[in-house]
Scaffold this active site. Structure first.
Site, PDB file in Angstrom:
ATOM      1  N   GLY A 526       0.814  -1.199   0.000  1.00 26.33           N
ATOM      2  CA  GLY A 526       0.000   0.000   0.000  1.00 26.33           C
ATOM      3  C   GLY A 526       0.846   1.246   0.000  1.00 26.33           C
ATOM      4  N   GLY A 529       3.802   1.085   2.544  1.00 23.83           N
ATOM      5  CA  GLY A 529       4.767   0.009   2.557  1.00 23.83           C
ATOM      6  C   GLY A 529       4.123  -1.350   2.400  1.00 23.83           C
ATOM      7  N   PRO A 530       4.930  -2.437   2.359  1.00 19.74           N
ATOM      8  CG  PRO A 530       6.777  -3.859   2.471  1.00 19.74           C
ATOM      9  CD  PRO A 530       6.406  -2.411   2.449  1.00 19.74           C
ATOM     10  CG  ASP A 639      -6.844   7.174   2.900  1.00 16.48           C
ATOM     11  OD1 ASP A 639      -7.352   7.540   1.820  1.00 16.48           O
ATOM     12  OD2 ASP A 639      -5.797   6.502   2.959  1.00 16.48           O
TER      13      ASP A 639
END
Length: 835
Positions: A526, A529-530, A639
């Site tokens: 995302g 980061g992973p 978000d």
């Protein structure tokens, strides 16, 4: 010549166009023709002829004069419409109000149908209350011979009475329209039932009860604790009368200029509505029946309907009773309860058990004893072995005692309000309660002492553990480029100050759980980061979000996510298990096997049928209601999007990623920021353009997500062939064309409920309206989703639907994982400088 022509044209116009008749009264010499109006003295209400729908039928009615929305509150000839515009309303020579066709002879359509009171001058007048009155000689209350308020239609206005006249046995009640376009008497009514010892209000479908408002309890009707005319107590007052002449209820308005009304609609629902001058629409703040527990006798005899209980349609047996079917109903429909076998409740040491916060059972067959307190009420009930329950209730004549001898019907539980029902139970049920009380009395002090000792010891051990962890972190982070001692000290102090209950994992534990962040364990990537799947030593599966070195989630976002999620507990929010700040920052969540919602609605579409999509949408709504209203903190997510909704093994949605969330005070409505963070396509216009965010910003994001769930397409998808810049514009175009179902995901085929999908599209468009003020709250969204009716208001133009209007100014699109992140999840974190 030109002057002569102009003069001739002027006279012709006078012949064709009739002047408006704008006074407030009719006299015997001056009737009211179709096209003329009466307007009340204060210009509040207007009376005249109107039509609804395509039939062309004409009615005489009353509506609000100055409101932008024509709202009819009373109809004279609802069951006797005129078929053309030749109608005339007059006061005839006998003092009757008469509606007829003009011409000779006149054909009578409707009249006030009163006995003549003798000679005199009669007139009719429209009042500022909305009442249309016929009076003799000079207007006064004592000179009134007929009034529209004595013949209500579907609307209960201030100062109007719902009444049962004990002398004439006349019942004045509301009757629904047949349809929104046909004001004829419908099948639903809202009226008093006076067959029992205490009067009760009901909604009826014909003669079948739909909702029981119950008897008066001194403040309101006992079955409806929220049955108030206004959310502000001093704005209106509700009154109840029970004397030798009548049983009646009415309300008054204390605030000038407030327009409020109570309506029974054509689907059998009642609503209390206030006019909102800002949005120019009616706001509903109470609706009934509201949920299955409001429906009359939903659970059957000797049962209680609990709206929080999910199984058995919310039904549970009252103490001392058991399921009539023994839990083996062939139809899976709860059929009520019966007394437990062997129960002895007649002169065998029986007593009463309190059932608090409930609706008064149907009192049609109950007995009323005035001036009895609860002690005398119980004694009175115990004298008769057939008495099953009792209760004290305040009515206008004072406090008294209600006792029941037949089945207890229509009991429900309230979260607030309600009364205490005293239920007759046998000695064994009472013994259970006595044992509990003794245990509490003896054990509670001991337990409190033990807990205090454990807490003190735990705090000492925790303090030592934190000191050891801090020292260990200093050693592990020594020489590291990505972490320093001051950061870890500052962070652990912040977490301790917020009393978070999450676990601090060591880096070695996470490395072992993820097999050193093996590629085979990678779930996705995302904006921050992973994410990896892992398994702790005890076998628990976890998801590890590993914040990349270049991640835009800084200290504040990382701190937010830990503190917020640790304090939030809800079935539709992802659960944070812990964190790690050794060498790098990591967040450890519960593992959800079905990954993100975006994977299913944009890629594996066929997996999700309509029922699953609808359940996901309602689950997300429940989670957002918790964040906005029900949690200890008021949270704005900022978000909300498909990739931030994860699905568990049963496809239940869980909202995740609280890195950009903000905490609001309970009395705070909105806030402005210069650092706008979020995802393109989901941000509301006021947030994207001005940095202004509130709960309505999240509502906008939810609306976009709902439309994506329905259509299976991203809001940022290209619709160039259809001249729509995005999904919102595409849906709006189809809505205006009257073809909203064309946007439904083709993979669903025709296996969906058309009315339910149409309602969801309607709700989605209400959420993405450009003005934040007119968007619904998430509570209202959830109510509309679960209510099988079309929302009352039409959506206004959404935001960001025209190419010319989309201008984010200077937008910096940042992704912590670069192109790889964009390809994996199509997620971009946008940072916009607000004005």
């Amino acid at each position: 010549m030109d002057a002569g022509n102009n003069l001739l044209l002027y006279f012709l116009l006078l012949l064709v166009i009739r002047p408006c008749f704008c006074i407030d009264s009719l006299t015997q010499s001056q009737p009211l023709k179709d096209g003329d109006f009466l307007i009340s003295q204060g210009e509040v209400f207007q009376l005249g002829f109107f039509s609804r729908g395509k039939s062309g039928n004409r009615y005489v009615g009353v509506w609000y004069y100055k409101l932008s929305e024509k709202t009819v509150v009373w109809v004279a000839n609802r069951d006797h419409p005129l078929t053309n515009t030749s109608g005339v309303l007059s006061v005839d020579t006998t003092g009757q109000l008469a509606l007829s066709y003009s011409g000779t002879p006149q054909v009578l359509i409707w009249s006030s149908d009163i006995l003549s009171t003798g000679g005199g001058n009669y007139s009719a007048k429209i009042l500022d209350t909305g009442n249309f009155v016929l009076f003799k000689d000079q207007y006064s209350e004592k000179n009134t011979v007929w009034q529209g308020f004595d013949h209500p239609t579907d609307t209960f206005l201030p100062y109007m009475k719902l009444q049962w006249n004990k002398r004439t046995r006349e019942n004045k009640f509301l009757t629904s329209w047949k349809s929104p376009e046909n004001p004829a008497s419908g099948q639903y009514s809202f009226r008093f039932n006076v067959t029992g010892s205490v009067p009760q209000l009901y909604i009826y479908d014909g003669v079948t009860p739909v909702l029981r408002a119950g008897p008066w309890n001194g403040i309101t009707f006992s079955g409806l604790p929220e049955y108030t005319v206004s959310p502000v107590n001093d704005v209106t007052n509700l009154f109840y009368i029970d004397n030798n002449e009548e049983v009646a209820t009415y309300y008054i308005v204390n605030t000038p200029g407030l327009f409020t009304r109570f309506v029974l609609n054509d689907e059998g629902f009642t609503e209390r509505l206030n006019w909102n001058p800002e949005s120019q629409k009616w706001d509903a703040f109470w609706t009934g029946p509201d949920g299955q527990c409001d429906k009359y006798a939903h659970c059957g005899a000797f049962s209680n309907c609990n709206p929080v209980k999910l199984s058995d349609q919310g039904c549970e047996c009252l103490p001392g009773y058991q399921d009539r079917s023994g839990g083996k109903s062939p139809t899976n429909i709860f059929g009520g309860c019966v007394r437990k076998p062997g129960a002895l409740v007649c002169n065998n040491g029986e007593g009463f058990k309190e059932v608090p916060g409930v609706k008064v059972p149907d009192a049609t067959k109950a007995r009323w004893q005035s001036d009895l307190g609860i002690k005398a009420c119980k004694e009175f009930c115990l004298k008769d072995c057939s008495c099953s329950a009792c209760m004290t209730v305040n009515i206008t004549s004072g406090k008294g005692c209600l006792t029941w001898y037949a089945d207890l019907i229509d009991v429900r539980e309230f979260s607030q309000g309600g009364q205490v029902l005293y239920l007759r139970v046998d000695s064994s049920e009472l013994a259970k309660d006595r044992t509990k009380r003794v245990l509490l009395k003896v054990l509670l002090p001991v337990l409190v002492t033990i807990i205090l000792i454990i807490v003190l010891i735990s705090r000492l051990l925790l303090k030592k553990k934190k000191i050891r962890a801090k020292n260990k972190n200093r050693e592990l982070s020594h020489g590291s480029e990505n972490s320093d001692i001051s950061f870890m000290e500052r962070y652990q102090d912040a977490l301790a100050a917020n009393d978070t209950e999450v676990h601090c994992f060591s880096a070695n534990t996470i490395i072992a759980a993820t097999e050193n962040f093996s590629i085979s364990k990678k779930l996705g990537e995302g904006g921050f980061g992973p994410v990896y799947k892992g398994q702790l030593h005890g076998g628990q599966d976890i998801a590890v979000k590993r914040l990349s070195i270049t991640s835009t989630q800084g200290i504040e976002e990382f701190r937010n996510e830990i503190i917020l999620i640790a304090k939030l507990q809800h079935r539709n929010l992802v659960r944070l298990l812990g964190y790690c700040i050794q060498q790098e920052k990591m967040l450890i969540y519960e593992y959800l096997p079905n990954r993100g919602l975006d994977h299913f609605i944009f890629a594996k579409k066929s997996v999700l049928n309509w029922r699953t999509r609808f359940d996901i949408a309602t689950g997300i709504a429940r989670g957002m209601i918790y964040l906005h209203h029900d949690s200890r903190l008021r949270i704005i997510h900022r978000d909300l999007k498909a990739s931030n909704v994860l699905l568990d093994a049963s496809m239940n949605p869980k909202i995740s990623d609280f890195g950009m969330a903000r905490i609001f005070g309970s009395d705070q409505n909105e806030e402005t920021t210069k650092r706008v963070v979020g995802t393109y396509g989901y941000m509301s216009p006021e947030y994207a353009m001005e940095g202004l965010f509130s709960i309505k910003s999240d509502v906008f994001s939810y609306g976009v997500l709902l439309l994506e769930i329905i259509s299976g397409r991203k809001n940022t998808s290209s619709f160039d062939a259809e001249n729509s810049i995005n999904l919102i514009g595409h849906v709006w175009d189809r809505w205006l064309q009257g073809k909203p179902l064309e946007i439904v995901d083709a993979s669903l085929g025709e296996s969906y409920d058309v009315s339910e999908v149409s309602r969801c599209i309607h709700i989605g468009l209400l959420c993405v309206q450009e003005s934040a003020a007119i968007r619904p709250t998430m509570s209202e969204v959830a109510s509309m989703l679960c209510n099988e009716r079309t929302p009352s208001s039409a959506p206004e133009q959404p935001a960001f639907i025209n190419r010319a209007t989309v201008n984010f100014g200077s937008v910096k699109s940042c992704s912590s994982s670069g192109i790889a992140a964009t390809k994996t999840n199509s997620v971009t974190v946008s940072i916009v400088e607000g004005r």
